[in-house]
Scaffold this motif. Structure first.
Motif, PDB file in Angstrom:
ATOM      1  N   GLU A 205       0.851  -1.201   0.000  1.00 23.26           N
ATOM      2  CA  GLU A 205       0.000   0.000   0.000  1.00 23.26           C
ATOM      3  C   GLU A 205       0.886   1.250   0.000  1.00 23.26           C
ATOM      4  O   GLU A 205       1.985   1.225   0.577  1.00 23.26           O
ATOM      5  CB  GLU A 205      -0.879   0.021   1.257  1.00 23.26           C
ATOM      6  N   PRO A 206       0.410   2.388  -0.583  1.00 19.76           N
ATOM      7  CA  PRO A 206       1.204   3.618  -0.570  1.00 19.76           C
ATOM      8  C   PRO A 206       1.629   4.035   0.840  1.00 19.76           C
ATOM      9  O   PRO A 206       2.725   4.526   1.053  1.00 19.76           O
ATOM     10  CB  PRO A 206       0.267   4.668  -1.179  1.00 19.76           C
ATOM     11  N   LEU A 207       0.740   3.789   1.825  1.00 21.13           N
ATOM     12  CA  LEU A 207       1.071   4.188   3.198  1.00 21.13           C
ATOM     13  C   LEU A 207       2.292   3.451   3.739  1.00 21.13           C
ATOM     14  O   LEU A 207       3.072   3.990   4.520  1.00 21.13           O
ATOM     15  CB  LEU A 207      -0.118   3.906   4.120  1.00 21.13           C
ATOM     16  N   GLU A 208       2.431   2.204   3.269  1.00 22.85           N
ATOM     17  CA  GLU A 208       3.577   1.423   3.733  1.00 22.85           C
ATOM     18  C   GLU A 208       4.874   1.991   3.155  1.00 22.85           C
ATOM     19  O   GLU A 208       5.903   2.065   3.821  1.00 22.85           O
ATOM     20  CB  GLU A 208       3.395  -0.036   3.299  1.00 22.85           C
ATOM     21  N   ILE A 209       4.808   2.423   1.896  1.00 20.36           N
ATOM     22  CA  ILE A 209       5.967   3.074   1.268  1.00 20.36           C
ATOM     23  C   ILE A 209       6.258   4.383   2.020  1.00 20.36           C
ATOM     24  O   ILE A 209       7.382   4.666   2.410  1.00 20.36           O
ATOM     25  CB  ILE A 209       5.676   3.397  -0.225  1.00 20.36           C
ATOM     26  N   TYR A 210       5.200   5.143   2.230  1.00 29.19           N
ATOM     27  CA  TYR A 210       5.319   6.460   2.880  1.00 29.19           C
ATOM     28  C   TYR A 210       5.989   6.338   4.248  1.00 29.19           C
ATOM     29  O   TYR A 210       6.827   7.154   4.633  1.00 29.19           O
ATOM     30  CB  TYR A 210       3.927   7.075   3.020  1.00 29.19           C
ATOM     31  N   LYS A 211       5.626   5.281   4.975  1.00 30.88           N
ATOM     32  CA  LYS A 211       6.147   5.071   6.330  1.00 30.88           C
ATOM     33  C   LYS A 211       7.686   5.093   6.351  1.00 30.88           C
ATOM     34  O   LYS A 211       8.293   5.550   7.305  1.00 30.88           O
ATOM     35  CB  LYS A 211       5.634   3.717   6.824  1.00 30.88           C
ATOM     36  N   TYR A 212       8.317   4.592   5.270  1.00 31.15           N
ATOM     37  CA  TYR A 212       9.779   4.500   5.257  1.00 31.15           C
ATOM     38  C   TYR A 212      10.453   5.677   4.536  1.00 31.15           C
ATOM     39  O   TYR A 212      11.677   5.751   4.489  1.00 31.15           O
ATOM     40  CB  TYR A 212      10.221   3.176   4.622  1.00 31.15           C
ATOM     41  N   LEU A 213       9.673   6.590   3.959  1.00 26.38           N
ATOM     42  CA  LEU A 213      10.262   7.785   3.328  1.00 26.38           C
ATOM     43  C   LEU A 213      10.646   8.788   4.420  1.00 26.38           C
ATOM     44  O   LEU A 213      10.115   8.719   5.542  1.00 26.38           O
ATOM     45  CB  LEU A 213       9.261   8.405   2.345  1.00 26.38           C
ATOM     46  N   PRO A 214      11.547   9.742   4.114  1.00 22.35           N
ATOM     47  CA  PRO A 214      11.975  10.694   5.165  1.00 22.35           C
ATOM     48  C   PRO A 214      10.837  11.543   5.739  1.00 22.35           C
ATOM     49  O   PRO A 214      10.943  12.087   6.841  1.00 22.35           O
ATOM     50  CB  PRO A 214      13.001  11.562   4.434  1.00 22.35           C
ATOM     51  N   GLN A 215       9.738  11.693   4.992  1.00 18.27           N
ATOM     52  CA  GLN A 215       8.552  12.452   5.439  1.00 18.27           C
ATOM     53  C   GLN A 215       8.878  13.916   5.744  1.00 18.27           C
ATOM     54  O   GLN A 215       8.349  14.507   6.692  1.00 18.27           O
ATOM     55  CB  GLN A 215       7.915  11.778   6.665  1.00 18.27           C
ATOM     56  N   THR A 216       9.792  14.497   4.969  1.00 11.93           N
ATOM     57  CA  THR A 216      10.138  15.909   5.174  1.00 11.93           C
ATOM     58  C   THR A 216       9.482  16.806   4.121  1.00 11.93           C
ATOM     59  O   THR A 216       9.571  18.032   4.206  1.00 11.93           O
ATOM     60  CB  THR A 216      11.667  16.109   5.068  1.00 11.93           C
ATOM     61  N   ASN A 217       8.889  16.178   3.087  1.00  8.27           N
ATOM     62  CA  ASN A 217       8.265  16.926   1.982  1.00  8.27           C
ATOM     63  C   ASN A 217       9.224  17.962   1.394  1.00  8.27           C
ATOM     64  O   ASN A 217       8.838  19.093   1.106  1.00  8.27           O
ATOM     65  CB  ASN A 217       6.972  17.627   2.451  1.00  8.27           C
ATOM     66  N   CYS A 218      10.485  17.587   1.241  1.00  8.70           N
ATOM     67  CA  CYS A 218      11.507  18.557   0.804  1.00  8.70           C
ATOM     68  C   CYS A 218      11.389  18.911  -0.685  1.00  8.70           C
ATOM     69  O   CYS A 218      11.891  19.933  -1.123  1.00  8.70           O
ATOM     70  CB  CYS A 218      12.901  17.999   1.090  1.00  8.70           C
ATOM     71  N   GLY A 219      10.780  18.052  -1.471  1.00 12.96           N
ATOM     72  CA  GLY A 219      10.566  18.344  -2.893  1.00 12.96           C
ATOM     73  C   GLY A 219      11.734  18.013  -3.805  1.00 12.96           C
ATOM     74  O   GLY A 219      11.644  18.236  -5.019  1.00 12.96           O
TER      75      GLY A 219
END
Ligand code: SF4
Length: 265
Positions: A205-219
């Motif tokens: 699921e996308p949320l599972e991918i998102y969980k491991y991303l830095p989550q800083t929305n740096c662009g």
């Protein structure tokens, strides 16, 4: 000894070149002087090739003499067994034992968790590739000759040489319990004597991918947010290497998880 993604990358890079593979095979016959290696594999950029192999931990250089390191020897042995094991079933495989739990080190990404290194015997070699389907999130990597298994936060890597690493564990007790389960799962499959059926694809699921991303929305990846990046990654519209912050050491474990998950997208 290679275990984390950066070290694995060094080994992959070192072995991606024909001259360096030739040097490794030459050294597999015994220690050689740099001059002998130059005569057999060519003198062009020889120092560079030897340096890369040394940095990857595959060879050792003492004065004018080069030799395979213990890891280099095991690496070649594992590769050879993998070649022999292609298409094999489990009828000739022997049950494995966990012979040693060698180290418990703090995880790079989270110092409250541990990383352990253990050994299994006999070395599973090419059998690992056949075992891949018994693990819902297991992926065999030809590049490093290892089976990589993801179970929630924990990543277990079993090398053809018998070395096992487990990351993000809470205690030695957990490490021993996971190793015991691993042994039982593998031995149950070996006892059946036939290759397990190909597994069903595990949905990511996308949320599972998102969980491991830095989550800083740096662009930096060109997307407005990490969640958008996750959705585009799922849709094949972008690639993991576009998120360059993941290359920072603090995200090493996240990257490892994302690489395993990518195999199921
Ligand atoms: S580069 Fe990585 S951290 Fe930055 S927004 Fe994209 S996915 Fe998020």
């Amino acid at each position: 000894m290679p275990g984390n993604p950066n070290e694995i990358k060094l080994v992959n890079n070192a072995m991606a070149n024909a001259t360096r593979r030739k040097i490794m095979n030459f050294l597999n016959e015994g220690d050689r002087t740099v001059e002998e290696i130059g005569a057999a594999a060519g003198k062009t950029m020889l120092d560079f090739h030897l340096k890369l192999l040394q940095q990857a931990g595959l060879i050792e250089l003492k004065g004018d003499t080069a030799s395979l390191s213990e890891y280099g020897r095991n690496f070649l042995k594992g590769k050879e067994e993998n070649e022999q094991g292609k298409g094999a079933d489990l009828s000739q495989a022997k049950p494995i034992e966990i012979t040693e739990v060698r180290q418990l080190l703090p995880c790079i990404a989270d110092s409250s968790k541990f990383r352990t290194i253990a050994n299994m015997a006999p070395p599973p070699g090419g059998v690992l590739k056949v075992l891949e389907p018994i693990f819902p999130r297991g992926r065999y990597s030809d590049g490093i000759g290892a089976l990589i298994i993801q179970q929630n936060e924990v990543i277990t890597t079993i090398y053809g040489t018998g070395k096992v690493t487990i990351t993000m564990i809470k205690s030695e007790e957990e490490a021993r319990s996971r190793l015991e389960n691993l042994k039982n799962t593998i031995n149950e499959a070996i006892a059946k004597g036939v290759a397990p059926a190909p597994r069903e694809k595990v949905r990511v699921e996308p949320l599972e991918i998102y969980k491991y991303l830095p989550q800083t929305n740096c662009g930096i990846c060109g997307e407005q947010s990490c969640y958008t990046f996750a959705i585009k990654l799922m849709g094949g519209e972008t690639s993991l290497d576009k998120c360059t912050p993941l290359k920072e050491p603090k995200y090493a474990i996240n990257l490892e998880h994302l690489q395993v998950l990518s195999a199921y997208i």
